[in-house]
Design a protein around this motif. Structure first.
Motif, PDB file in Angstrom:
ATOM      1  N   ALA A 123      33.307 -20.370  -4.027  1.00 44.19           N
ATOM      2  CA  ALA A 123      33.965 -20.304  -2.411  1.00 44.19           C
ATOM      3  C   ALA A 123      32.529 -21.371  -1.431  1.00 44.19           C
ATOM      4  O   ALA A 123      33.486 -21.539  -0.192  1.00 44.19           O
ATOM      5  CB  ALA A 123      33.123 -18.777  -1.912  1.00 44.19           C
ATOM      6  N   ASP A 124      31.649 -21.582  -1.848  1.00 42.05           N
ATOM      7  CA  ASP A 124      30.962 -22.594  -1.368  1.00 42.05           C
ATOM      8  C   ASP A 124      31.833 -24.072  -1.648  1.00 42.05           C
ATOM      9  O   ASP A 124      31.451 -24.765  -0.934  1.00 42.05           O
ATOM     10  CB  ASP A 124      29.296 -22.370  -1.499  1.00 42.05           C
ATOM     11  CG  ASP A 124      28.784 -21.342  -1.196  1.00 42.05           C
ATOM     12  OD1 ASP A 124      29.198 -20.547  -0.263  1.00 42.05           O
ATOM     13  OD2 ASP A 124      27.484 -20.941  -1.585  1.00 42.05           O
ATOM     14  N   HIS A 125      32.494 -23.900  -1.957  1.00 41.67           N
ATOM     15  CA  HIS A 125      33.205 -25.285  -2.621  1.00 41.67           C
ATOM     16  C   HIS A 125      34.238 -26.095  -2.142  1.00 41.67           C
ATOM     17  O   HIS A 125      34.929 -25.183  -2.961  1.00 41.67           O
ATOM     18  CB  HIS A 125      32.834 -26.043  -4.298  1.00 41.67           C
ATOM     19  CG  HIS A 125      31.642 -26.104  -4.284  1.00 41.67           C
ATOM     20  ND1 HIS A 125      30.473 -25.659  -4.285  1.00 41.67           N
ATOM     21  CD2 HIS A 125      30.658 -27.609  -4.222  1.00 41.67           C
ATOM     22  CE1 HIS A 125      29.557 -25.997  -4.210  1.00 41.67           C
ATOM     23  NE2 HIS A 125      29.550 -27.263  -4.603  1.00 41.67           N
ATOM     24  N   PRO A 126      35.015 -25.185  -0.975  1.00 46.82           N
ATOM     25  CA  PRO A 126      36.201 -25.268   0.072  1.00 46.82           C
ATOM     26  C   PRO A 126      37.612 -26.788  -1.408  1.00 46.82           C
ATOM     27  O   PRO A 126      38.528 -26.292  -1.221  1.00 46.82           O
ATOM     28  CB  PRO A 126      36.730 -25.990   0.810  1.00 46.82           C
ATOM     29  CG  PRO A 126      35.079 -26.547   1.623  1.00 46.82           C
ATOM     30  CD  PRO A 126      34.089 -26.056   0.343  1.00 46.82           C
ATOM     31  N   GLU A 127      36.470 -27.622  -1.754  1.00 46.26           N
ATOM     32  CA  GLU A 127      37.531 -29.045  -2.396  1.00 46.26           C
ATOM     33  C   GLU A 127      37.965 -27.979  -3.714  1.00 46.26           C
ATOM     34  O   GLU A 127      39.040 -28.725  -3.933  1.00 46.26           O
ATOM     35  CB  GLU A 127      36.612 -30.119  -2.634  1.00 46.26           C
ATOM     36  CG  GLU A 127      35.354 -30.038  -3.974  1.00 46.26           C
ATOM     37  CD  GLU A 127      34.596 -29.810  -3.616  1.00 46.26           C
ATOM     38  OE1 GLU A 127      34.339 -28.218  -1.503  1.00 46.26           O
ATOM     39  OE2 GLU A 127      33.400 -29.809  -3.701  1.00 46.26           O
ATOM     40  N   VAL A 128      37.247 -26.810  -4.097  1.00 50.68           N
ATOM     41  CA  VAL A 128      38.549 -26.276  -5.239  1.00 50.68           C
ATOM     42  C   VAL A 128      39.292 -25.738  -5.374  1.00 50.68           C
ATOM     43  O   VAL A 128      39.645 -24.431  -4.672  1.00 50.68           O
ATOM     44  CB  VAL A 128      36.472 -25.605  -6.106  1.00 50.68           C
ATOM     45  CG1 VAL A 128      37.544 -25.572  -7.631  1.00 50.68           C
ATOM     46  CG2 VAL A 128      35.599 -26.903  -6.269  1.00 50.68           C
TER      47      VAL A 128
END
Ligand SMILES: *Cc1c(COP(=O)(O)O)cnc(C)c1O
Ligand code: SF4
Length: 335
Positions: A123-128
């Motif tokens: 959730a904290d890594h929008p690039e994923v």
């Protein structure tokens, strides 16, 4: 009790105690019967029966750098927009060539309620935008456990793709029940696509039940890809790979990856040189269309990631790979 759960309870664990003092044996009855019914060909016994060569020196404990890369949250984030998530270390069978054999043995477990940190990380890594469920084998989880994971992932708006990396449909095809198919169909509405990537190395692994279940998934509109490991004295001939890939495309399964074997401790007897591998690979093109030829890749030790292993015969092969940063890696001389 689900039929596949019963199979996990009654699996054979003892064939060669000397080897098993280091690496455990685990073969469910369904698949053991299949091996025997085929008169125990080398293509199957070499993959699943313990052999003394496993105790040989040489090879790396963590050949692709996964352990050092994995954080306590069950996530491996090596490529920018996709992560591996390992909800379990349990497998439906213990493959003797496995690059995880030095860690899987220790503590087989299904993580219960411990995945919150993983979901937070994603959730904290929008690039994923893609989450790859692997393990162990995510299809060891029951449908309820799998649904919990898919449900949590579906709440994260930037996750568009989910992949299931699994050997279970081959080893225990009874795992593919209607509830599983309905579960994937339901959650495919919430993502762009859910791909199932089955791990299969040889035509001899296919049982009638496997074919039936694959047809059922395809008929229901699910997408299935395959990945295979090139293994010495298992599938290291043109004929064996052709037979496998032709059988897969007849089932409408798209061959995705052919992995060069990892230099794993306890599995070096499956190793063959890149030079030999690329010659076998090159020979496939004559009889397979481009869309049925998997990418032939090698994982560079130290967590540097996958790179295409193939360069055609028409190019001189130096034995040196070039990694993603453009560095030259003298692959054949590592170790
Ligand atoms: C193989 C792998 C992936 C998936 O790579 P694709 O090329 O997208 O199939 C993702 N993360 C890690 C760490 C991997 O080893
Ligand atoms: S199923 Fe996959 S992770 Fe498990 S032992 Fe086989 S190769 Fe290794």
């Amino acid at each position: 009790m689900n039929q596949y759960k019963e199979q996990l309870k009654t699996a054979t664990r003892s064939i060669n105690p000397t080897v098993e003092s280091r690496y455990s044996t685990f073969i469910p009855e369904y698949f053991l019967n299949h091996i025997k019914s085929k008169n125990s060909p080398k293509s199957l016994t070499n993959q699943f029966y313990p052999r003394l060569e496993e105790l040989n020196e040489g090879g790396m404990l963590d050949p692709i750098g996964d352990i050092s890369k994995s954080k306590s949250n069950k996530i491996i984030h090596r490529y920018k927009n996709r992560v591996l998530l390992t909800p379990t270390t349990v497998c439906p069978i213990h493959c003797r060539y496995c690059f995880r054999k030095n860690e899987l043995n220790e503590n087989n477990e299904i993580y219960k309620g411990e995945l919150d940190k993983a979901f937070e990380y994603i959730a904290d890594h929008p690039e994923v935008n893609e989450v790859i469920l692997t393990g162990g084998d995510p299809l060891i989880l029951n449908n309820k456990q799998l649904e919990n994971i898919l449900n949590e992932l579906s709440k994260i708006k930037h996750v568009h793709f989910v992949r299931l990396h699994t050997r279970t449909p081959v080893i225990l095809p009874q795992r593919i029940d209607d509830n599983f198919i309905n579960l994937i169909l339901k959650y495919e509405q919430k993502f762009l696509q859910i791909n199932t990537v089955i791990h299969i190395n040889h035509l001899d692994e296919m049982t009638p039940l496997f074919e039936e279940k694959m047809k059922l998934m395809i008929k229901n509109g699910l997408s299935i890809l395959s990945q295979s490991v090139l293994l010495k004295d298992v599938n290291d001939t043109k004929e064996e790979l052709l037979n496998l890939f032709q059988a897969l495309i007849r089932l409408k399964i798209r061959p995705y990856y052919l992995h060069h074997p990892d230099k794993a401790k306890g599995a070096m007897h499956f190793y063959l040189s890149l030079d030999k591998g690329r010659k076998i690979y090159h020979s496939l093109r004559d009889e397979l269309p481009g869309w049925a030829i998997p990418h032939y890749i090698v994982d560079i030790p130290g967590g540097l990631g996958k790179t295409i292993a193939y360069n055609p015969e028409s190019f001189h092969f130096t034995g040196t790979l070039i990694d993603r940063k453009g560095e030259q890696i003298p692959y054949e001389s590592i170790l």
